[in-house]
Design an enzyme around this catalytic site. Structure first.
Site, PDB file in Angstrom:
ATOM      1  CE  LYS A  48      -3.799   2.103   2.659  1.00 25.27           C
ATOM      2  NZ  LYS A  48      -4.657   1.966   3.844  1.00 25.27           N
ATOM      3  CB  SER A  74      -7.928   3.685   2.914  1.00 22.64           C
ATOM      4  OG  SER A  74      -7.116   3.156   3.955  1.00 22.64           O
ATOM      5  CB  SER A  76      -8.162   0.886   5.907  1.00 17.54           C
ATOM      6  OG  SER A  76      -8.919   2.044   5.718  1.00 17.54           O
TER       7      SER A  76
HETATM    8  N1  GLN Z   1     -12.863   4.219   6.643  1.00 15.20           N
HETATM    9  C1  GLN Z   1     -12.253   4.672   7.846  1.00 15.20           C
HETATM   10  C2  GLN Z   1     -11.839   6.112   7.670  1.00 15.20           C
HETATM   11  O1  GLN Z   1     -12.150   6.617   6.653  1.00 15.20           O
HETATM   12  C3  GLN Z   1     -11.052   3.829   8.168  1.00 15.20           C
HETATM   13  C4  GLN Z   1      -9.860   4.155   7.378  1.00 15.20           C
HETATM   14  C5  GLN Z   1      -8.675   3.322   7.744  1.00 15.20           C
HETATM   15  O2  GLN Z   1      -8.803   2.305   8.424  1.00 15.20           O
HETATM   16  N2  GLN Z   1      -7.507   3.770   7.340  1.00 15.20           N
HETATM   17  O3  GLN Z   1     -11.237   6.707   8.498  1.00 15.20           O
END
Ligand code: GLN
Length: 480
Positions: free
Chosen positions: A79, A154, A178
Protein backbone atom coordinates in the site's frame (compact mmCIF):
# COMPACT_ATOMS: atom_id res chain seq x y z
CA UNK A 1 2.95 -21.40 -13.30
CA UNK A 2 -0.57 -20.13 -12.76
CA UNK A 3 0.25 -16.64 -11.48
CA UNK A 4 -3.23 -15.50 -10.32
CA UNK A 5 -3.67 -18.44 -7.96
CA UNK A 6 -0.12 -18.92 -6.62
CA UNK A 7 0.34 -19.43 -2.88
CA UNK A 8 3.49 -18.88 -0.84
CA UNK A 9 3.92 -22.67 -0.51
CA UNK A 10 3.68 -23.08 -4.28
CA UNK A 11 6.32 -20.39 -4.83
CA UNK A 12 8.63 -22.13 -2.37
CA UNK A 13 8.08 -25.56 -4.01
CA UNK A 14 8.48 -24.15 -7.50
CA UNK A 15 11.82 -22.58 -6.62
CA UNK A 16 13.07 -25.63 -4.74
CA UNK A 17 12.23 -28.06 -7.56
CA UNK A 18 13.65 -25.60 -10.13
CA UNK A 19 10.32 -25.35 -11.95
CA UNK A 20 11.10 -21.65 -12.26
CA UNK A 21 13.73 -19.26 -11.01
CA UNK A 22 12.86 -16.27 -8.90
CA UNK A 23 13.80 -13.95 -11.78
CA UNK A 24 11.51 -15.89 -14.14
CA UNK A 25 8.63 -15.76 -11.70
CA UNK A 26 9.15 -12.06 -11.00
CA UNK A 27 9.32 -11.15 -14.70
CA UNK A 28 6.15 -13.11 -15.41
CA UNK A 29 4.37 -11.62 -12.40
CA UNK A 30 5.34 -8.08 -13.37
CA UNK A 31 4.19 -8.63 -16.95
CA UNK A 32 0.87 -10.06 -15.76
CA UNK A 33 0.34 -7.24 -13.25
CA UNK A 34 1.05 -4.57 -15.88
CA UNK A 35 -1.38 -6.20 -18.32
CA UNK A 36 -4.16 -6.58 -15.76
CA UNK A 37 -3.75 -3.24 -14.02
CA UNK A 38 -5.81 -1.09 -16.43
CA UNK A 39 -8.90 -3.08 -15.38
CA UNK A 40 -8.70 -2.11 -11.71
CA UNK A 41 -6.10 0.70 -11.29
CA UNK A 42 -4.80 -1.23 -8.26
CA UNK A 43 -1.12 -0.32 -8.71
CA UNK A 44 0.15 3.25 -8.85
CA UNK A 45 3.83 2.41 -9.33
CA UNK A 46 5.68 -0.69 -10.49
CA UNK A 47 9.06 -1.43 -8.97
CA UNK A 48 10.61 -3.34 -11.88
CA UNK A 49 14.30 -2.82 -11.03
CA UNK A 50 13.93 -3.35 -7.32
CA UNK A 51 11.84 -6.49 -7.87
CA UNK A 52 14.28 -8.05 -10.32
CA UNK A 53 17.22 -7.23 -8.07
CA UNK A 54 15.50 -8.90 -5.11
CA UNK A 55 14.67 -11.93 -7.27
CA UNK A 56 18.26 -12.18 -8.47
CA UNK A 57 19.49 -12.24 -4.92
CA UNK A 58 17.03 -15.07 -4.09
CA UNK A 59 18.32 -17.08 -7.07
CA UNK A 60 21.92 -16.50 -6.00
CA UNK A 61 21.20 -17.67 -2.47
CA UNK A 62 19.48 -20.79 -3.80
CA UNK A 63 22.44 -21.50 -6.09
CA UNK A 64 24.82 -21.22 -3.12
CA UNK A 65 22.64 -23.59 -1.10
CA UNK A 66 21.67 -20.86 1.40
CA UNK A 67 18.21 -20.40 2.93
CA UNK A 68 16.60 -17.59 0.92
CA UNK A 69 14.02 -16.88 3.66
CA UNK A 70 10.37 -17.71 4.34
CA UNK A 71 9.05 -15.29 1.68
CA UNK A 72 11.66 -16.14 -0.95
CA UNK A 73 10.56 -15.03 -4.39
CA UNK A 74 7.00 -14.20 -3.29
CA UNK A 75 5.48 -11.31 -5.31
CA UNK A 76 4.20 -8.72 -2.83
CA UNK A 77 2.19 -5.51 -3.34
CA UNK A 78 2.56 -2.66 -0.84
CA UNK A 79 0.00 0.00 0.00
CA UNK A 80 1.32 3.39 -0.98
CA UNK A 81 1.21 4.81 2.55
CA UNK A 82 4.20 2.65 3.57
CA UNK A 83 7.49 4.29 2.67
CA UNK A 84 9.97 2.61 0.35
CA UNK A 85 13.48 3.98 -0.09
CA UNK A 86 13.99 5.36 -3.59
CA UNK A 87 10.53 4.22 -4.68
CA UNK A 88 7.77 6.81 -5.08
CA UNK A 89 5.30 6.82 -2.19
CA UNK A 90 2.26 8.99 -2.84
CA UNK A 91 -0.20 8.18 -0.02
CA UNK A 92 -2.84 8.61 -2.72
CA UNK A 93 -2.28 12.37 -2.47
CA UNK A 94 -1.48 15.07 -4.96
CA UNK A 95 0.79 16.52 -2.27
CA UNK A 96 3.15 13.55 -2.51
CA UNK A 97 2.75 12.74 -6.22
CA UNK A 98 6.53 12.91 -6.69
CA UNK A 99 7.74 12.03 -3.22
CA UNK A 100 10.70 9.63 -3.09
CA UNK A 101 11.30 8.52 0.52
CA UNK A 102 14.86 8.40 1.85
CA UNK A 103 14.31 5.24 3.93
CA UNK A 104 12.38 1.96 4.12
CA UNK A 105 9.65 1.21 6.66
CA UNK A 106 10.63 -1.54 9.11
CA UNK A 107 7.94 -3.85 7.65
CA UNK A 108 9.50 -3.34 4.21
CA UNK A 109 13.00 -4.11 5.47
CA UNK A 110 11.77 -7.26 7.16
CA UNK A 111 9.80 -8.53 4.19
CA UNK A 112 12.71 -7.98 1.83
CA UNK A 113 15.14 -9.58 4.29
CA UNK A 114 12.82 -12.62 4.23
CA UNK A 115 13.19 -12.84 0.45
CA UNK A 116 9.91 -11.09 -0.50
CA UNK A 117 9.81 -9.38 -3.90
CA UNK A 118 7.99 -6.03 -3.98
CA UNK A 119 6.28 -5.66 -7.35
CA UNK A 120 4.91 -2.20 -6.74
CA UNK A 121 2.90 0.25 -4.68
CA UNK A 122 -0.87 0.13 -4.53
CA UNK A 123 -3.54 2.77 -4.81
CA UNK A 124 -5.40 3.87 -1.68
CA UNK A 125 -7.61 6.61 -0.30
CA UNK A 126 -5.67 9.80 0.34
CA UNK A 127 -3.66 9.33 3.55
CA UNK A 128 -5.77 6.18 4.15
CA UNK A 129 -8.94 8.20 4.77
CA UNK A 130 -11.88 6.48 3.21
CA UNK A 131 -13.87 3.30 2.78
CA UNK A 132 -14.12 3.02 -0.99
CA UNK A 133 -10.79 4.06 -2.51
CA UNK A 134 -12.59 6.91 -4.25
CA UNK A 135 -10.58 9.49 -2.29
CA UNK A 136 -7.36 8.77 -4.18
CA UNK A 137 -5.89 11.64 -6.21
CA UNK A 138 -5.01 8.98 -8.81
CA UNK A 139 -8.51 7.75 -9.56
CA UNK A 140 -10.63 5.07 -7.95
CA UNK A 141 -9.78 1.36 -7.84
CA UNK A 142 -12.34 -1.02 -9.31
CA UNK A 143 -13.40 -4.24 -7.59
CA UNK A 144 -12.10 -7.25 -9.59
CA UNK A 145 -15.37 -9.11 -8.88
CA UNK A 146 -17.52 -6.30 -10.37
CA UNK A 147 -15.69 -3.51 -12.15
CA UNK A 148 -18.45 -0.96 -11.56
CA UNK A 149 -18.10 -1.39 -7.79
CA UNK A 150 -15.62 -0.17 -5.20
CA UNK A 151 -12.99 -2.53 -3.76
CA UNK A 152 -13.49 -1.00 -0.32
CA UNK A 153 -10.93 1.24 1.31
CA UNK A 154 -8.64 2.55 2.17
CA UNK A 155 -6.39 -0.43 1.27
CA UNK A 156 -8.46 -0.99 -1.89
CA UNK A 157 -5.48 -1.36 -4.24
CA UNK A 158 -3.84 -4.01 -2.07
CA UNK A 159 -7.06 -6.02 -1.71
CA UNK A 160 -7.82 -5.74 -5.43
CA UNK A 161 -4.28 -6.83 -6.40
CA UNK A 162 -4.52 -9.95 -4.24
CA UNK A 163 -8.04 -10.75 -5.48
CA UNK A 164 -7.03 -10.13 -9.09
CA UNK A 165 -3.97 -12.34 -8.68
CA UNK A 166 -1.43 -9.65 -9.53
CA UNK A 167 0.30 -10.21 -6.16
CA UNK A 168 0.39 -13.29 -3.93
CA UNK A 169 0.16 -11.22 -0.75
CA UNK A 170 0.04 -7.53 0.08
CA UNK A 171 0.56 -5.07 2.89
CA UNK A 172 -2.24 -2.74 3.87
CA UNK A 173 -2.90 -0.38 6.74
CA UNK A 174 -5.89 -0.21 9.06
CA UNK A 175 -6.98 2.66 11.28
CA UNK A 176 -10.73 1.98 11.40
CA UNK A 177 -11.22 -0.99 9.10
CA UNK A 178 -9.10 -0.30 6.04
CA UNK A 179 -7.68 -3.82 5.78
CA UNK A 180 -10.71 -5.90 6.80
CA UNK A 181 -13.37 -3.97 4.87
CA UNK A 182 -11.62 -4.13 1.46
CA UNK A 183 -10.63 -7.76 2.18
CA UNK A 184 -14.32 -8.50 2.73
CA UNK A 185 -15.39 -6.62 -0.42
CA UNK A 186 -12.75 -8.35 -2.56
CA UNK A 187 -13.07 -11.88 -1.13
CA UNK A 188 -9.57 -12.16 0.36
CA UNK A 189 -8.12 -12.56 3.86
CA UNK A 190 -7.15 -9.34 5.66
CA UNK A 191 -5.56 -9.06 9.09
CA UNK A 192 -5.36 -6.16 11.55
CA UNK A 193 -2.87 -7.35 14.16
CA UNK A 194 -2.79 -6.25 17.80
CA UNK A 195 -1.78 -2.59 18.10
CA UNK A 196 1.98 -2.66 18.61
CA UNK A 197 2.49 -6.07 17.01
CA UNK A 198 3.94 -4.57 13.83
CA UNK A 199 6.21 -1.54 13.83
CA UNK A 200 4.65 1.63 12.44
CA UNK A 201 8.06 3.02 11.56
CA UNK A 202 7.66 4.17 7.97
CA UNK A 203 3.86 3.98 7.93
CA UNK A 204 2.70 7.47 7.03
CA UNK A 205 0.80 8.65 10.10
CA UNK A 206 -2.97 9.15 9.88
CA UNK A 207 -4.19 8.59 13.47
CA UNK A 208 -1.18 7.29 15.33
CA UNK A 209 -2.99 5.64 18.25
CA UNK A 210 -5.10 3.62 15.80
CA UNK A 211 -2.78 2.96 12.83
CA UNK A 212 -1.70 -0.61 12.03
CA UNK A 213 0.18 -2.29 9.20
CA UNK A 214 -1.21 -5.72 8.35
CA UNK A 215 -1.19 -8.44 5.69
CA UNK A 216 -3.68 -9.46 2.98
CA UNK A 217 -3.59 -12.82 1.21
CA UNK A 218 -5.69 -15.36 -0.65
CA UNK A 219 -5.44 -17.78 2.27
CA UNK A 220 -5.22 -17.56 6.03
CA UNK A 221 -1.90 -19.41 5.84
CA UNK A 222 -0.33 -16.86 3.54
CA UNK A 223 -1.55 -13.89 5.59
CA UNK A 224 -0.31 -15.52 8.82
CA UNK A 225 3.12 -16.16 7.32
CA UNK A 226 3.45 -12.58 6.14
CA UNK A 227 2.44 -11.29 9.57
CA UNK A 228 5.05 -13.49 11.25
CA UNK A 229 7.74 -11.99 9.01
CA UNK A 230 6.89 -8.34 9.68
CA UNK A 231 5.88 -8.59 13.37
CA UNK A 232 7.95 -8.00 16.48
CA UNK A 233 9.60 -5.29 18.53
CA UNK A 234 11.34 -2.51 16.67
CA UNK A 235 13.47 0.02 18.56
CA UNK A 236 12.44 2.62 15.96
CA UNK A 237 8.78 2.51 17.10
CA UNK A 238 8.36 3.00 20.84
CA UNK A 239 4.79 1.66 20.65
CA UNK A 240 5.90 -1.65 19.14
CA UNK A 241 5.54 -4.47 21.64
CA UNK A 242 8.21 -6.71 23.17
CA UNK A 243 5.79 -9.68 23.01
CA UNK A 244 7.35 -12.75 21.34
CA UNK A 245 5.94 -13.60 17.90
CA UNK A 246 4.66 -17.17 17.76
CA UNK A 247 5.02 -19.46 14.75
CA UNK A 248 1.43 -19.01 13.65
CA UNK A 249 1.59 -21.70 10.95
CA UNK A 250 2.56 -24.37 13.50
CA UNK A 251 -0.80 -23.77 15.21
CA UNK A 252 -3.04 -24.12 12.15
CA UNK A 253 -4.10 -27.64 13.08
CA UNK A 254 -7.80 -27.34 12.31
CA UNK A 255 -8.79 -28.15 15.88
CA UNK A 256 -11.40 -25.68 17.09
CA UNK A 257 -13.59 -28.12 19.03
CA UNK A 258 -14.97 -26.64 22.21
CA UNK A 259 -13.91 -23.09 21.35
CA UNK A 260 -16.34 -20.60 22.89
CA UNK A 261 -17.39 -17.91 20.42
CA UNK A 262 -19.41 -14.77 21.07
CA UNK A 263 -21.78 -13.24 18.53
CA UNK A 264 -22.37 -9.62 19.56
CA UNK A 265 -25.98 -8.60 19.11
CA UNK A 266 -25.02 -4.97 18.39
CA UNK A 267 -23.25 -6.19 15.22
CA UNK A 268 -26.39 -7.76 13.79
CA UNK A 269 -28.30 -4.51 13.46
CA UNK A 270 -28.12 -2.41 10.28
CA UNK A 271 -27.15 -5.42 8.14
CA UNK A 272 -28.45 -6.19 4.67
CA UNK A 273 -30.39 -9.44 4.77
CA UNK A 274 -27.96 -11.20 2.44
CA UNK A 275 -24.97 -10.34 4.61
CA UNK A 276 -26.98 -11.41 7.67
CA UNK A 277 -27.83 -14.75 6.06
CA UNK A 278 -24.22 -15.42 5.13
CA UNK A 279 -23.06 -14.65 8.67
CA UNK A 280 -25.80 -16.94 10.03
CA UNK A 281 -24.54 -19.66 7.66
CA UNK A 282 -20.99 -19.10 8.90
CA UNK A 283 -22.14 -19.46 12.50
CA UNK A 284 -23.81 -22.78 11.63
CA UNK A 285 -20.60 -23.97 10.01
CA UNK A 286 -18.59 -23.01 13.10
CA UNK A 287 -21.03 -25.00 15.24
CA UNK A 288 -20.57 -28.01 12.93
CA UNK A 289 -16.84 -27.67 13.51
CA UNK A 290 -17.47 -28.07 17.24
CA UNK A 291 -17.48 -24.45 18.40
CA UNK A 292 -19.97 -23.28 20.95
CA UNK A 293 -21.57 -20.00 19.86
CA UNK A 294 -23.41 -17.72 22.27
CA UNK A 295 -24.97 -14.27 22.09
CA UNK A 296 -23.01 -11.54 23.76
CA UNK A 297 -23.44 -7.80 24.14
CA UNK A 298 -20.89 -5.05 23.49
CA UNK A 299 -23.11 -2.10 24.48
CA UNK A 300 -20.66 0.75 23.80
CA UNK A 301 -20.63 -0.20 20.09
CA UNK A 302 -23.42 2.31 19.51
CA UNK A 303 -20.96 5.16 20.16
CA UNK A 304 -18.08 3.72 18.13
CA UNK A 305 -18.41 5.80 14.97
CA UNK A 306 -18.79 9.08 16.88
CA UNK A 307 -15.86 8.21 19.12
CA UNK A 308 -13.66 7.19 16.18
CA UNK A 309 -14.39 10.30 14.13
CA UNK A 310 -13.39 12.54 17.03
CA UNK A 311 -10.15 10.71 17.89
CA UNK A 312 -9.10 9.89 14.32
CA UNK A 313 -9.72 13.41 13.00
CA UNK A 314 -7.99 15.01 16.00
CA UNK A 315 -4.86 12.93 15.44
CA UNK A 316 -5.07 13.41 11.67
CA UNK A 317 -5.28 17.20 11.95
CA UNK A 318 -2.03 17.15 13.88
CA UNK A 319 -0.27 14.55 11.70
CA UNK A 320 -1.19 16.29 8.45
CA UNK A 321 0.24 19.61 9.62
CA UNK A 322 3.64 18.59 8.22
CA UNK A 323 2.48 18.93 4.59
CA UNK A 324 3.25 22.60 4.39
CA UNK A 325 4.87 23.04 1.00
CA UNK A 326 8.31 23.32 2.59
CA UNK A 327 9.33 19.82 3.67
CA UNK A 328 7.67 17.73 0.97
CA UNK A 329 7.47 17.88 -2.76
CA UNK A 330 4.32 19.76 -3.76
CA UNK A 331 4.18 23.55 -3.43
CA UNK A 332 1.56 25.85 -4.87
CA UNK A 333 2.93 28.07 -7.61
CA UNK A 334 1.12 31.03 -6.03
CA UNK A 335 3.57 33.64 -4.83
CA UNK A 336 2.67 35.84 -1.90
CA UNK A 337 3.36 35.77 1.82
CA UNK A 338 4.46 32.68 3.74
CA UNK A 339 0.95 32.09 5.02
CA UNK A 340 -0.42 32.42 1.47
CA UNK A 341 2.03 29.72 0.44
CA UNK A 342 0.92 27.38 3.26
CA UNK A 343 -2.74 28.07 2.58
CA UNK A 344 -2.52 27.59 -1.15
CA UNK A 345 -0.31 24.51 -0.98
CA UNK A 346 -2.68 22.80 1.43
CA UNK A 347 -5.76 24.09 -0.37
CA UNK A 348 -4.62 22.73 -3.74
CA UNK A 349 -2.82 19.66 -2.42
CA UNK A 350 -5.39 18.02 -0.13
CA UNK A 351 -8.57 16.42 -1.42
CA UNK A 352 -12.02 17.08 0.07
CA UNK A 353 -12.01 14.25 2.62
CA UNK A 354 -8.65 15.25 4.13
CA UNK A 355 -9.81 18.85 4.39
CA UNK A 356 -13.02 17.76 6.08
CA UNK A 357 -11.01 15.81 8.65
CA UNK A 358 -8.46 18.54 9.27
CA UNK A 359 -11.31 20.96 10.00
CA UNK A 360 -13.16 18.51 12.25
CA UNK A 361 -9.98 17.52 14.07
CA UNK A 362 -8.89 21.10 14.62
CA UNK A 363 -12.36 21.92 15.94
CA UNK A 364 -12.51 19.06 18.48
CA UNK A 365 -9.05 19.94 19.79
CA UNK A 366 -9.65 23.65 20.09
CA UNK A 367 -9.72 25.24 23.51
CA UNK A 368 -13.14 25.04 25.07
CA UNK A 369 -14.09 22.00 22.98
CA UNK A 370 -11.26 19.69 24.01
CA UNK A 371 -13.08 18.42 27.11
CA UNK A 372 -16.45 18.24 25.42
CA UNK A 373 -15.26 16.20 22.45
CA UNK A 374 -11.74 14.84 22.59
CA UNK A 375 -11.64 13.93 26.26
CA UNK A 376 -15.16 12.51 26.10
CA UNK A 377 -14.21 10.38 23.11
CA UNK A 378 -11.19 9.02 24.99
CA UNK A 379 -13.53 7.98 27.81
CA UNK A 380 -15.87 6.26 25.34
CA UNK A 381 -12.84 4.52 23.84
CA UNK A 382 -12.06 3.10 27.29
CA UNK A 383 -15.65 1.82 27.55
CA UNK A 384 -15.39 0.11 24.17
CA UNK A 385 -12.15 -1.57 25.25
CA UNK A 386 -13.75 -2.59 28.54
CA UNK A 387 -16.65 -4.26 26.68
CA UNK A 388 -14.14 -6.49 24.91
CA UNK A 389 -12.23 -7.33 28.09
CA UNK A 390 -15.47 -8.35 29.71
CA UNK A 391 -16.54 -10.42 26.70
CA UNK A 392 -13.20 -12.21 26.58
CA UNK A 393 -13.65 -13.33 30.17
CA UNK A 394 -16.54 -15.45 28.84
CA UNK A 395 -15.58 -16.35 25.27
CA UNK A 396 -12.36 -17.24 23.41
CA UNK A 397 -13.14 -15.27 20.27
CA UNK A 398 -15.80 -13.01 18.80
CA UNK A 399 -17.33 -13.53 15.36
CA UNK A 400 -19.20 -10.81 13.52
CA UNK A 401 -19.82 -9.32 10.11
CA UNK A 402 -17.10 -7.08 8.67
CA UNK A 403 -19.38 -4.57 6.98
CA UNK A 404 -23.16 -4.13 6.92
CA UNK A 405 -23.23 -4.48 3.12
CA UNK A 406 -21.13 -5.90 0.27
CA UNK A 407 -19.21 -3.77 -2.28
CA UNK A 408 -21.31 -0.81 -3.42
CA UNK A 409 -21.29 0.98 -6.76
CA UNK A 410 -18.60 3.53 -7.55
CA UNK A 411 -20.13 6.95 -6.91
CA UNK A 412 -23.00 5.59 -4.80
CA UNK A 413 -21.91 7.04 -1.44
CA UNK A 414 -19.28 9.59 -2.37
CA UNK A 415 -21.53 12.59 -1.70
CA UNK A 416 -22.80 11.27 1.62
CA UNK A 417 -19.94 11.04 4.14
CA UNK A 418 -22.22 9.71 6.90
CA UNK A 419 -23.36 6.78 4.73
CA UNK A 420 -19.72 6.14 3.83
CA UNK A 421 -18.64 6.18 7.49
CA UNK A 422 -21.23 3.46 8.21
CA UNK A 423 -19.15 1.00 6.15
CA UNK A 424 -16.81 0.62 9.11
CA UNK A 425 -19.34 0.41 11.91
CA UNK A 426 -18.24 -3.14 12.83
CA UNK A 427 -14.52 -2.71 12.27
CA UNK A 428 -13.78 0.54 14.09
CA UNK A 429 -14.25 -1.02 17.54
CA UNK A 430 -11.37 -3.48 17.07
CA UNK A 431 -8.99 -0.62 16.26
CA UNK A 432 -10.21 1.47 19.19
CA UNK A 433 -9.59 -1.48 21.54
CA UNK A 434 -6.28 -2.38 19.86
CA UNK A 435 -7.16 -6.08 19.63
CA UNK A 436 -6.33 -8.40 16.73
CA UNK A 437 -9.10 -8.83 14.18
CA UNK A 438 -9.39 -10.16 10.67
CA UNK A 439 -11.71 -10.76 7.75
CA UNK A 440 -11.99 -14.22 6.25
CA UNK A 441 -14.12 -14.89 3.15
CA UNK A 442 -17.46 -16.28 4.18
CA UNK A 443 -19.45 -16.58 0.94
CA UNK A 444 -20.91 -14.57 -1.91
CA UNK A 445 -24.23 -12.85 -2.54
CA UNK A 446 -26.60 -13.87 -5.35
CA UNK A 447 -24.88 -11.23 -7.49
CA UNK A 448 -21.50 -12.83 -6.85
CA UNK A 449 -20.21 -10.21 -4.42
CA UNK A 450 -17.90 -11.52 -1.68
CA UNK A 451 -18.76 -11.11 2.00
CA UNK A 452 -16.28 -11.54 4.84
CA UNK A 453 -16.68 -12.74 8.39
CA UNK A 454 -14.78 -10.96 11.11
CA UNK A 455 -12.92 -12.75 13.93
CA UNK A 456 -11.62 -10.84 16.96
CA UNK A 457 -9.53 -12.18 19.84
CA UNK A 458 -7.66 -10.95 22.93
CA UNK A 459 -4.59 -8.74 22.66
CA UNK A 460 -1.68 -10.68 21.11
CA UNK A 461 -3.82 -13.79 20.58
CA UNK A 462 -3.46 -13.83 16.78
CA UNK A 463 -2.67 -17.55 17.03
CA UNK A 464 -6.20 -18.49 18.06
CA UNK A 465 -7.71 -16.07 15.53
CA UNK A 466 -5.72 -17.70 12.70
CA UNK A 467 -6.55 -21.23 13.86
CA UNK A 468 -10.27 -20.49 13.80
CA UNK A 469 -10.09 -18.68 10.45
CA UNK A 470 -8.03 -21.49 8.91
CA UNK A 471 -10.44 -24.19 10.15
CA UNK A 472 -13.35 -22.19 8.71
CA UNK A 473 -11.54 -21.71 5.40
CA UNK A 474 -10.70 -25.43 5.16
CA UNK A 475 -14.35 -26.26 5.76
CA UNK A 476 -15.20 -24.17 2.68
CA UNK A 477 -16.58 -21.05 4.41
CA UNK A 478 -20.29 -20.56 4.97
CA UNK A 479 -21.21 -22.13 1.63
CA UNK A 480 -18.95 -25.17 2.11
N1 GLN B 1 -12.86 4.22 6.64
C1 GLN B 1 -12.25 4.67 7.85
C2 GLN B 1 -11.84 6.11 7.67
O1 GLN B 1 -12.15 6.62 6.65
C3 GLN B 1 -11.05 3.83 8.17
C4 GLN B 1 -9.86 4.15 7.38
C5 GLN B 1 -8.67 3.32 7.74
O2 GLN B 1 -8.80 2.31 8.42
N2 GLN B 1 -7.51 3.77 7.34
O3 GLN B 1 -11.24 6.71 8.50
Amino acid sequence: MDIPSLTIDQVRDGLRTRQFSSVELTSAALKFAREENPKTNAYLTFAEDRALEAAKSVDEKLARGEDPGPLAGVPVAVKDVIVTKGLRTTCGSRLLANFIPPYDATAIQRLEAAGGVILGKTNCDEFAMGSSNENSAFGPVRNPHALDRVPGGSSGGSAAAVAQGTAVVALGSDTGGSIRQPASFCGVVGVTPTYGRVSRYGLTAFASSLDHIGPLGRSVRDAALLLRVIAGRDPLDSTSAEAPVPDYLAHLNGDVKGLKLGLPREYLKDLTSETGNLIAGAVEKLKELGCEVRDISLPATDYAIDCYYVIATAEASSNLARYDGVRYTFRSSFSGTLSDMYRNTRGEGFGAECKRRIMLGTYVLSSGYYDAYYLKAQKVRALIARDFTKAFSEVDAIVAPVSPFPAFKIGEKIDDPMAMYLSDIYTITGDLAGIPCMSVPCGTTAEGLPVGMQILTRHFDETRMFRLADAFERAGGANG
